[in-house]
Design a protein around this motif. Structure first.
Motif, PDB file in Angstrom:
ATOM      1  N   PHE A   1      41.144 -13.630  23.506  1.00 55.20           N
ATOM      2  CA  PHE A   1      39.830 -14.158  23.860  1.00 55.20           C
ATOM      3  C   PHE A   1      40.014 -15.592  24.308  1.00 55.20           C
ATOM      4  O   PHE A   1      41.024 -16.231  23.999  1.00 55.20           O
ATOM      5  CB  PHE A   1      38.863 -14.090  22.665  1.00 55.20           C
ATOM      6  CG  PHE A   1      39.167 -15.100  21.584  1.00 55.20           C
ATOM      7  CD1 PHE A   1      38.493 -16.320  21.528  1.00 55.20           C
ATOM      8  CD2 PHE A   1      40.140 -14.836  20.615  1.00 55.20           C
ATOM      9  CE1 PHE A   1      38.782 -17.252  20.538  1.00 55.20           C
ATOM     10  CE2 PHE A   1      40.431 -15.764  19.627  1.00 55.20           C
ATOM     11  CZ  PHE A   1      39.746 -16.972  19.580  1.00 55.20           C
ATOM     12  N   GLU A   2      39.049 -16.104  25.060  1.00 53.80           N
ATOM     13  CA  GLU A   2      39.094 -17.496  25.491  1.00 53.80           C
ATOM     14  C   GLU A   2      38.195 -18.329  24.591  1.00 53.80           C
ATOM     15  O   GLU A   2      37.021 -18.006  24.399  1.00 53.80           O
ATOM     16  CB  GLU A   2      38.652 -17.651  26.937  1.00 53.80           C
ATOM     17  CG  GLU A   2      38.759 -19.083  27.428  1.00 53.80           C
ATOM     18  CD  GLU A   2      38.298 -19.268  28.849  1.00 53.80           C
ATOM     19  OE1 GLU A   2      38.337 -20.424  29.337  1.00 53.80           O
ATOM     20  OE2 GLU A   2      37.898 -18.270  29.477  1.00 53.80           O
ATOM     21  N   GLY A   3      38.746 -19.381  24.040  1.00 57.21           N
ATOM     22  CA  GLY A   3      37.985 -20.240  23.139  1.00 57.21           C
ATOM     23  C   GLY A   3      38.389 -21.687  23.300  1.00 57.21           C
ATOM     24  O   GLY A   3      39.191 -22.050  24.158  1.00 57.21           O
ATOM     25  N   SER A   4      37.816 -22.512  22.448  1.00 56.84           N
ATOM     26  CA  SER A   4      38.065 -23.949  22.522  1.00 56.84           C
ATOM     27  C   SER A   4      38.107 -24.528  21.120  1.00 56.84           C
ATOM     28  O   SER A   4      37.364 -24.092  20.231  1.00 56.84           O
ATOM     29  CB  SER A   4      36.967 -24.632  23.340  1.00 56.84           C
ATOM     30  OG  SER A   4      37.046 -26.044  23.220  1.00 56.84           O
ATOM     31  N   PHE A   5      38.954 -25.524  20.938  1.00 54.64           N
ATOM     32  CA  PHE A   5      39.014 -26.265  19.677  1.00 54.64           C
ATOM     33  C   PHE A   5      38.362 -27.636  19.815  1.00 54.64           C
ATOM     34  O   PHE A   5      38.583 -28.510  18.979  1.00 54.64           O
ATOM     35  CB  PHE A   5      40.470 -26.432  19.216  1.00 54.64           C
ATOM     36  CG  PHE A   5      41.094 -25.160  18.712  1.00 54.64           C
ATOM     37  CD1 PHE A   5      40.530 -24.456  17.665  1.00 54.64           C
ATOM     38  CD2 PHE A   5      42.257 -24.666  19.295  1.00 54.64           C
ATOM     39  CE1 PHE A   5      41.105 -23.282  17.192  1.00 54.64           C
ATOM     40  CE2 PHE A   5      42.846 -23.500  18.826  1.00 54.64           C
ATOM     41  CZ  PHE A   5      42.260 -22.807  17.779  1.00 54.64           C
ATOM     42  N   TYR A   6      37.567 -27.840  20.872  1.00 55.58           N
ATOM     43  CA  TYR A   6      36.853 -29.105  21.037  1.00 55.58           C
ATOM     44  C   TYR A   6      35.432 -28.944  20.508  1.00 55.58           C
ATOM     45  O   TYR A   6      34.680 -28.097  21.002  1.00 55.58           O
ATOM     46  CB  TYR A   6      36.815 -29.528  22.509  1.00 55.58           C
ATOM     47  CG  TYR A   6      38.155 -29.901  23.071  1.00 55.58           C
ATOM     48  CD1 TYR A   6      38.847 -31.005  22.582  1.00 55.58           C
ATOM     49  CD2 TYR A   6      38.743 -29.161  24.083  1.00 55.58           C
ATOM     50  CE1 TYR A   6      40.084 -31.352  23.093  1.00 55.58           C
ATOM     51  CE2 TYR A   6      39.970 -29.501  24.601  1.00 55.58           C
ATOM     52  CZ  TYR A   6      40.639 -30.601  24.098  1.00 55.58           C
ATOM     53  OH  TYR A   6      41.861 -30.934  24.606  1.00 55.58           O
ATOM     54  N   GLY A   7      35.078 -29.770  19.539  1.00 57.20           N
ATOM     55  CA  GLY A   7      33.734 -29.708  18.987  1.00 57.20           C
ATOM     56  C   GLY A   7      33.672 -28.890  17.715  1.00 57.20           C
ATOM     57  O   GLY A   7      34.489 -27.986  17.474  1.00 57.20           O
ATOM     58  N   ILE A   8      32.698 -29.193  16.891  1.00 61.20           N
ATOM     59  CA  ILE A   8      32.567 -28.526  15.592  1.00 61.20           C
ATOM     60  C   ILE A   8      32.200 -27.060  15.765  1.00 61.20           C
ATOM     61  O   ILE A   8      32.843 -26.166  15.194  1.00 61.20           O
ATOM     62  CB  ILE A   8      31.520 -29.265  14.735  1.00 61.20           C
ATOM     63  CG1 ILE A   8      32.030 -30.661  14.385  1.00 61.20           C
ATOM     64  CG2 ILE A   8      31.197 -28.478  13.468  1.00 61.20           C
ATOM     65  CD1 ILE A   8      31.053 -31.508  13.624  1.00 61.20           C
ATOM     66  N   THR A   9      31.166 -26.779  16.542  1.00 58.77           N
ATOM     67  CA  THR A   9      30.711 -25.399  16.715  1.00 58.77           C
ATOM     68  C   THR A   9      31.769 -24.536  17.368  1.00 58.77           C
ATOM     69  O   THR A   9      32.020 -23.405  16.942  1.00 58.77           O
ATOM     70  CB  THR A   9      29.418 -25.372  17.550  1.00 58.77           C
ATOM     71  OG1 THR A   9      28.413 -26.149  16.888  1.00 58.77           O
ATOM     72  CG2 THR A   9      28.913 -23.952  17.727  1.00 58.77           C
ATOM     73  N   ASP A  10      32.418 -25.046  18.410  1.00 58.32           N
ATOM     74  CA  ASP A  10      33.424 -24.254  19.111  1.00 58.32           C
ATOM     75  C   ASP A  10      34.662 -24.011  18.253  1.00 58.32           C
ATOM     76  O   ASP A  10      35.278 -22.946  18.331  1.00 58.32           O
ATOM     77  CB  ASP A  10      33.812 -24.950  20.421  1.00 58.32           C
ATOM     78  CG  ASP A  10      32.686 -24.912  21.445  1.00 58.32           C
ATOM     79  OD1 ASP A  10      31.972 -23.910  21.482  1.00 58.32           O
ATOM     80  OD2 ASP A  10      32.529 -25.886  22.184  1.00 58.32           O
ATOM     81  N   THR A  11      35.043 -24.986  17.443  1.00 59.11           N
ATOM     82  CA  THR A  11      36.176 -24.781  16.533  1.00 59.11           C
ATOM     83  C   THR A  11      35.861 -23.683  15.529  1.00 59.11           C
ATOM     84  O   THR A  11      36.692 -22.798  15.262  1.00 59.11           O
ATOM     85  CB  THR A  11      36.529 -26.091  15.810  1.00 59.11           C
ATOM     86  OG1 THR A  11      36.907 -27.082  16.769  1.00 59.11           O
ATOM     87  CG2 THR A  11      37.672 -25.880  14.832  1.00 59.11           C
ATOM     88  N   SER A  12      34.663 -23.723  14.978  1.00 62.92           N
ATOM     89  CA  SER A  12      34.263 -22.691  14.015  1.00 62.92           C
ATOM     90  C   SER A  12      34.239 -21.323  14.659  1.00 62.92           C
ATOM     91  O   SER A  12      34.708 -20.334  14.075  1.00 62.92           O
ATOM     92  CB  SER A  12      32.882 -23.026  13.433  1.00 62.92           C
ATOM     93  OG  SER A  12      32.895 -24.260  12.752  1.00 62.92           O
ATOM     94  N   GLU A  13      33.706 -21.247  15.879  1.00 60.95           N
ATOM     95  CA  GLU A  13      33.633 -19.967  16.574  1.00 60.95           C
ATOM     96  C   GLU A  13      35.029 -19.438  16.896  1.00 60.95           C
ATOM     97  O   GLU A  13      35.277 -18.221  16.816  1.00 60.95           O
ATOM     98  CB  GLU A  13      32.813 -20.111  17.847  1.00 60.95           C
ATOM     99  CG  GLU A  13      32.565 -18.805  18.589  1.00 60.95           C
ATOM    100  CD  GLU A  13      31.814 -17.780  17.752  1.00 60.95           C
ATOM    101  OE1 GLU A  13      31.994 -16.571  18.023  1.00 60.95           O
ATOM    102  OE2 GLU A  13      31.060 -18.170  16.836  1.00 60.95           O
ATOM    103  N   ALA A  14      35.950 -20.316  17.247  1.00 61.86           N
ATOM    104  CA  ALA A  14      37.320 -19.890  17.529  1.00 61.86           C
ATOM    105  C   ALA A  14      37.978 -19.305  16.282  1.00 61.86           C
ATOM    106  O   ALA A  14      38.655 -18.271  16.348  1.00 61.86           O
ATOM    107  CB  ALA A  14      38.137 -21.071  18.051  1.00 61.86           C
ATOM    108  N   LEU A  15      37.781 -19.946  15.125  1.00 58.44           N
ATOM    109  CA  LEU A  15      38.348 -19.427  13.879  1.00 58.44           C
ATOM    110  C   LEU A  15      37.761 -18.055  13.546  1.00 58.44           C
ATOM    111  O   LEU A  15      38.480 -17.151  13.086  1.00 58.44           O
ATOM    112  CB  LEU A  15      38.079 -20.413  12.741  1.00 58.44           C
ATOM    113  CG  LEU A  15      38.772 -21.781  12.851  1.00 58.44           C
ATOM    114  CD1 LEU A  15      38.343 -22.688  11.712  1.00 58.44           C
ATOM    115  CD2 LEU A  15      40.291 -21.627  12.855  1.00 58.44           C
TER     116      LEU A  15
END
Length: 496
Positions: free
Chosen positions: A269-283
């Motif tokens: 999947f494509e995700g991002s580790f920039y930002g609080i919400t996006d980091t949580s969603e990636a995990l």
């Protein structure tokens, strides 16, 4: 050569790229980027792109087969960091000269260079990069690498991406093809587990992936291979035994992710580790993919507990910055995944986005930007330096986030600037990285130097002063008359 053409055409026909699927056959052959102008430095060539993707593999010797200037073109051009080996920081080149070209010494010189590297450094592998010169004179790089691998007993990997092949983005993908064909799957690990993942398109700039890896460690998730940031050759060779993958920069290695899914059933999947919400969603997505591949579902509960704990800590740290930054206006001149991930991260703390560049962004990236900004009025494909300067000099933005190329536009406009591209000195990924990004923005905006440089210089004649000049001149003339009168004698006065 025909097989190489087929490979390039296969890269152009990338089915996992939605933007590529929307093109007609003619547009697809032109690739993702605008054609380069001969003799112009237009953001890198295919060789540069391949070197960018592969050089962060830290224990490999990277040998450039070509003139010395080609190595200087891309060496040390990104702030990737290593936690161990430093061989990748050593520059290797065959230093081909005009005499070597005339006498046909290129292949012999390459074989000799491989032997010298093997004897002096003993690396686990050597990557060989042909350049425009050696490709044009017809040096058989693959044959030399094959012979050297048999002779010296180590992998010698040809990376066929000479500069004239095309853009930097094409070189990124050709580097992925080289890993897929000659590295990944060549070693079978003896410790494969249900929680192994790959991270693709992560370069560990300024060591920022080290802010994310401890979170995965706490979940019991092992990064089988991070390609290419802080990578080791053996890890990449075993990457085919991972259970899932996360794509950080799809424009660089989407072909690698898709083909690994086809060959070894590794969903991504494509995700991002920039930002609080996006980091949580990636995990969350990492855990969900692992569960689909057979991991114990209890990892989902542990992931939510970790997210709740880390988000609370991060928001508590950010509370101190919100009153100082809420309502501040940011101009974002970058591209790719940062065009939306950084936008979302900044909006979370109340910062207003004046505009964001989507120059290197995919269709999916642009849709995410529209989702966050509610419209596309704040998006621009490319903005001329004069337009950037106008926005900043008219105080329509309080700070500009960009790469080093445009920093002088902001400085000329006497506007704070912060580097968020590959040359940056601070890590911005993960929860702690988000706090660091906000801290750096706060430091830049509230630096007292900006108030000082905006004040008029002592030698500048301001409009208010100019209006007072006639009166001041009159007073000065009167003063001179008084001084002359005061210097006269009584006799002089009687004669008047």
């Amino acid at each position: 050569m025909s097989s190489l053409r087929a490979k390039i055409q296969d890269v152009f026909n990338e089915p996992a790229c939605e933007q590529n699927r929307r093109k007609d056959a003619k547009a697809r052959k032109e690739g993702c980027s605008k054609p380069l102008t001969p003799g112009a430095a237009a953001g890198g060539c295919a060789f540069d792109g391949a070197k960018i993707v592969l050089q962060p593999i830290t224990d490999v010797a990277h040998l450039i087969h070509g003139p010395l200037a080609c190595e200087g073109n891309s060496w040390d051009n990104r702030g990737a960091a290593s936690s161990g080996p430093t061989l990748w920081r050593t520059s290797f080149t065959t230093d081909l000269t005009e005499l070597d070209v005339v006498l046909g010494q290129g292949e012999r010189k390459l074989f000799k260079a491989i032997r010298e590297i093997k004897e002096a450094y003993g690396p686990p592998a050597i990557f060989v990069y042909p350049t425009c010169v050696t490709a044009l004179i017809g040096d058989d790089i693959e044959a030399v690498c094959k012979r050297a691998a048999e002779k010296f007993g180590l992998p010698v990997v040809p990376v066929n991406a000479p500069g004239f092949f095309g853009s930097k983005n094409l070189g990124n993908k050709l580097a992925g093809e080289a890993l897929l064909e000659r590295v990944i799957g060549t070693v079978e690990p003896d410790d494969a587990g249900p929680h192994d993942i790959n991270i693709l398109g992560e370069f560990n700039l300024a060591g920022e992936f080290w802010l994310v890896k401890p979170l995965l460690d706490r979940l019991g998730v092992r990064v089988r291979a991070c390609i290419p940031g802080d990578a080791h050759y053996l890890d990449i060779a075993c990457a085919h035994r991972a259970r899932a993958a996360m794509m950080v920069c799809s424009t660089a290695l989407i072909n690698l992710a898709r083909k690994m899914e086809q060959r070894w059933d590794i969903p991504f999947f494509e995700g991002s580790f920039y930002g609080i919400t996006d980091t949580s969603e990636a995990l969350r997505q990492i855990s969900q993919l692992l569960v689909k591949k057979g991991a114990d579902p209890e990892i989902l509960g542990r992931t939510e507990a970790l997210i709740e704990e880390e988000e609370a800590i991060a928001w508590k740290k950010l509370t101190a910055y919100r009153p100082r930054l809420e309502g501040k206006r940011v101009l974002l001149n970058t591209g790719g995944v940062k065009s939306w991930s950084v936008v979302h991260a900044l909006m979370e703390i109340g910062i207003e986005i004046v505009g964001t560049s989507v120059k290197k962004s995919t269709v999916e990236d642009k849709e995410r930007v529209k989702q966050f900004l509610k419209d596309d009025n704040h998006m621009f494909e490319q903005m001329a330096p004069r337009e950037l300067y106008a926005i900043l000099s008219e105080h329509k933005a309080d700070i500009m986030l960009s790469g080093g190329r445009t920093q002088f536009i902001a400085l000329k406009a006497k506007t704070p600037w912060l580097d968020i591209n590959q040359e940056r000195q601070h890590p911005y990924a993960g929860y702690d990285g988000m706090v660091e990004l906000v801290r750096q923005i706060d430091l830049a905006i509230h630096n007292p130097i900006w108030r000082q440089v905006r004040e008029p210089a002592p030698w500048d004649c301001q409009p208010a002063v100019r209006e007072e000049l006639p009166r001041m001149k009159s007073e000065i003339a009167t003063l001179h008359v008084v001084q002359e009168f005061a210097g006269t004698t009584a006799g002089d006065l009687s004669e008047c």
